[in-house]
Design a protein around this motif. Structure first.
Motif, PDB file in Angstrom:
ATOM      1  N   UNK A  13     -19.944   2.155  57.517  1.00 43.83           N
ATOM      2  CA  UNK A  13     -19.549   1.019  58.359  1.00 43.83           C
ATOM      3  C   UNK A  13     -19.813  -0.258  57.546  1.00 43.83           C
ATOM      4  N   UNK A  14     -18.788  -1.026  57.292  1.00 42.41           N
ATOM      5  CA  UNK A  14     -18.898  -2.216  56.436  1.00 42.41           C
ATOM      6  C   UNK A  14     -19.852  -3.279  56.983  1.00 42.41           C
ATOM      7  N   UNK A  15     -20.206  -3.209  58.264  1.00 49.61           N
ATOM      8  CA  UNK A  15     -21.120  -4.205  58.834  1.00 49.61           C
ATOM      9  C   UNK A  15     -22.581  -3.834  58.631  1.00 49.61           C
ATOM     10  N   UNK A  16     -22.848  -2.627  58.185  1.00 48.29           N
ATOM     11  CA  UNK A  16     -24.234  -2.199  57.950  1.00 48.29           C
ATOM     12  C   UNK A  16     -24.706  -2.750  56.612  1.00 48.29           C
ATOM     13  N   UNK A  17     -25.813  -3.474  56.646  1.00 48.15           N
ATOM     14  CA  UNK A  17     -26.440  -3.983  55.423  1.00 48.15           C
ATOM     15  C   UNK A  17     -27.951  -3.962  55.634  1.00 48.15           C
ATOM     16  N   UNK A  18     -28.688  -4.308  54.624  1.00 46.68           N
ATOM     17  CA  UNK A  18     -30.147  -4.198  54.701  1.00 46.68           C
ATOM     18  C   UNK A  18     -30.732  -5.121  55.767  1.00 46.68           C
ATOM     19  N   UNK A  88     -24.687   4.747  49.754  1.00 49.55           N
ATOM     20  CA  UNK A  88     -23.947   3.976  48.763  1.00 49.55           C
ATOM     21  C   UNK A  88     -22.736   3.265  49.380  1.00 49.55           C
ATOM     22  N   UNK A  89     -22.800   3.024  50.689  1.00 48.34           N
ATOM     23  CA  UNK A  89     -21.731   2.314  51.384  1.00 48.34           C
ATOM     24  C   UNK A  89     -21.578   0.888  50.883  1.00 48.34           C
ATOM     25  N   UNK A  90     -20.463   0.276  51.192  1.00 56.50           N
ATOM     26  CA  UNK A  90     -20.107  -1.054  50.690  1.00 56.50           C
ATOM     27  C   UNK A  90     -21.216  -2.086  50.925  1.00 56.50           C
ATOM     28  N   UNK A  91     -21.818  -2.108  52.102  1.00 62.23           N
ATOM     29  CA  UNK A  91     -22.846  -3.094  52.408  1.00 62.23           C
ATOM     30  C   UNK A  91     -24.233  -2.747  51.888  1.00 62.23           C
ATOM     31  N   UNK A  92     -24.359  -1.589  51.229  1.00 62.81           N
ATOM     32  CA  UNK A  92     -25.674  -1.131  50.788  1.00 62.81           C
ATOM     33  C   UNK A  92     -25.773  -0.926  49.275  1.00 62.81           C
ATOM     34  N   UNK A  93     -24.770  -1.293  48.535  1.00 64.82           N
ATOM     35  CA  UNK A  93     -24.701  -0.988  47.101  1.00 64.82           C
ATOM     36  C   UNK A  93     -25.476  -1.936  46.197  1.00 64.82           C
ATOM     37  N   UNK A  94     -26.042  -2.969  46.738  1.00 64.79           N
ATOM     38  CA  UNK A  94     -26.710  -3.972  45.913  1.00 64.79           C
ATOM     39  C   UNK A  94     -28.106  -3.507  45.506  1.00 64.79           C
ATOM     40  N   UNK A  95     -28.520  -3.903  44.308  1.00 63.40           N
ATOM     41  CA  UNK A  95     -29.834  -3.490  43.783  1.00 63.40           C
ATOM     42  C   UNK A  95     -30.954  -3.934  44.723  1.00 63.40           C
ATOM     43  N   UNK A  96     -30.922  -5.191  45.204  1.00 62.34           N
ATOM     44  CA  UNK A  96     -31.989  -5.662  46.092  1.00 62.34           C
ATOM     45  C   UNK A  96     -32.005  -4.872  47.401  1.00 62.34           C
ATOM     46  N   UNK A  97     -30.844  -4.400  47.852  1.00 63.81           N
ATOM     47  CA  UNK A  97     -30.780  -3.586  49.067  1.00 63.81           C
ATOM     48  C   UNK A  97     -31.470  -2.256  48.846  1.00 63.81           C
ATOM     49  N   UNK A  98     -31.168  -1.601  47.733  1.00 66.71           N
ATOM     50  CA  UNK A  98     -31.781  -0.311  47.433  1.00 66.71           C
ATOM     51  C   UNK A  98     -33.284  -0.461  47.186  1.00 66.71           C
ATOM     52  N   UNK A  99     -33.685  -1.552  46.524  1.00 61.14           N
ATOM     53  CA  UNK A  99     -35.116  -1.806  46.321  1.00 61.14           C
ATOM     54  C   UNK A  99     -35.818  -2.013  47.664  1.00 61.14           C
ATOM     55  N   UNK A 100     -35.180  -2.738  48.580  1.00 57.45           N
ATOM     56  CA  UNK A 100     -35.778  -2.973  49.898  1.00 57.45           C
ATOM     57  C   UNK A 100     -35.888  -1.670  50.690  1.00 57.45           C
ATOM     58  N   UNK A 101     -34.858  -0.834  50.635  1.00 56.68           N
ATOM     59  CA  UNK A 101     -34.935   0.465  51.316  1.00 56.68           C
ATOM     60  C   UNK A 101     -36.061   1.317  50.728  1.00 56.68           C
ATOM     61  N   UNK A 102     -36.160   1.323  49.400  1.00 62.30           N
ATOM     62  CA  UNK A 102     -37.194   2.116  48.741  1.00 62.30           C
ATOM     63  C   UNK A 102     -38.592   1.641  49.123  1.00 62.30           C
ATOM     64  N   UNK A 127     -21.793   9.728  41.153  1.00 61.93           N
ATOM     65  CA  UNK A 127     -22.721   9.092  40.215  1.00 61.93           C
ATOM     66  C   UNK A 127     -23.606   8.045  40.885  1.00 61.93           C
ATOM     67  N   UNK A 128     -23.810   8.158  42.169  1.00 64.29           N
ATOM     68  CA  UNK A 128     -24.562   7.143  42.917  1.00 64.29           C
ATOM     69  C   UNK A 128     -25.953   6.917  42.360  1.00 64.29           C
ATOM     70  N   UNK A 129     -26.674   7.981  42.026  1.00 60.63           N
ATOM     71  CA  UNK A 129     -28.057   7.788  41.584  1.00 60.63           C
ATOM     72  C   UNK A 129     -28.127   6.968  40.307  1.00 60.63           C
ATOM     73  N   UNK A 130     -27.204   7.146  39.408  1.00 63.68           N
ATOM     74  CA  UNK A 130     -27.197   6.364  38.180  1.00 63.68           C
ATOM     75  C   UNK A 130     -26.770   4.928  38.394  1.00 63.68           C
TER      76      UNK A 130
END
Length: 162
Positions: A13-18, A88-102, A127-130
């Motif tokens: 869902x494109x509206x989902x973000x961190x 790895x959805x559109x609103x979640x692909x940013x490095x700061x988003x993944x760092x915040x989730x982690x 190739x999402x993990x890379x």
């Protein structure tokens, strides 16, 4: 597995973000009371979590995620299972988003020593993990992975090498 609440989010869902995810956690599980992010955490605390210490220079969303994780760890009687389809959805692909989730996951260590926020997720890109995670971010997630795909007919196929 221990019983607890389950929150399912659809990352495709494109509206989902961190920010939406963190705001949802605050409203549903912290009674709408936003914890105040610290400007930094001690080196010892960061090392115990396996993370780089968020500092004043860290993205605000990363510091916010840690504050929410710590509050939930201190107040939850049982784990929250966060199911995130398409991390790895559109609103979640940013490095700061993944760092915040982690850091949300890694920082949620409760009194008993176990994580009070647990994440199950899927990816669409092979190739999402890379593309998404540094070694440190991947370690914070502490992934247990499966290299199998369930197709629409319920058949299981091995992807080998993911």
């Amino acid at each position: 597995p221990q019983e607890g609440d389950v929150l399912t989010l659809d990352g495709f869902d494109r509206t989902i973000n961190i920010e939406e995810i963190l705001t949802t956690l605050v409203h549903l599980y912290l009674g709408g009371h936003e914890p105040r992010p610290r400007s930094s955490i001690s080196r010892e605390k960061a090392l115990s979590l396996g993370i780089a210490p968020p500092t004043q220079g860290s993205p605000a969303v990363v510091r916010r995620a840690l504050a929410i994780a710590e509050r939930m760890a201190a107040t939850r009687p049982a784990p929250l299972y966060l199911v995130l389809h398409n991390i790895d959805g559109v609103g979640l692909r940013y490095r700061h988003t993944q760092d915040a989730l982690a850091i949300l996951i890694a920082g949620s260590i409760g009194k008993g020593g176990s994580r009070m926020i647990r994440l199950a997720s899927s990816v669409d890109h092979v190739n999402a993990s890379g593309m998404l995670w540094t070694t440190q971010t991947r370690a914070c997630f502490a992934w247990v992975s499966s290299d199998h795909v369930h197709d629409s007919m319920g058949q299981v196929s091995s992807l080998g090498g993911i």
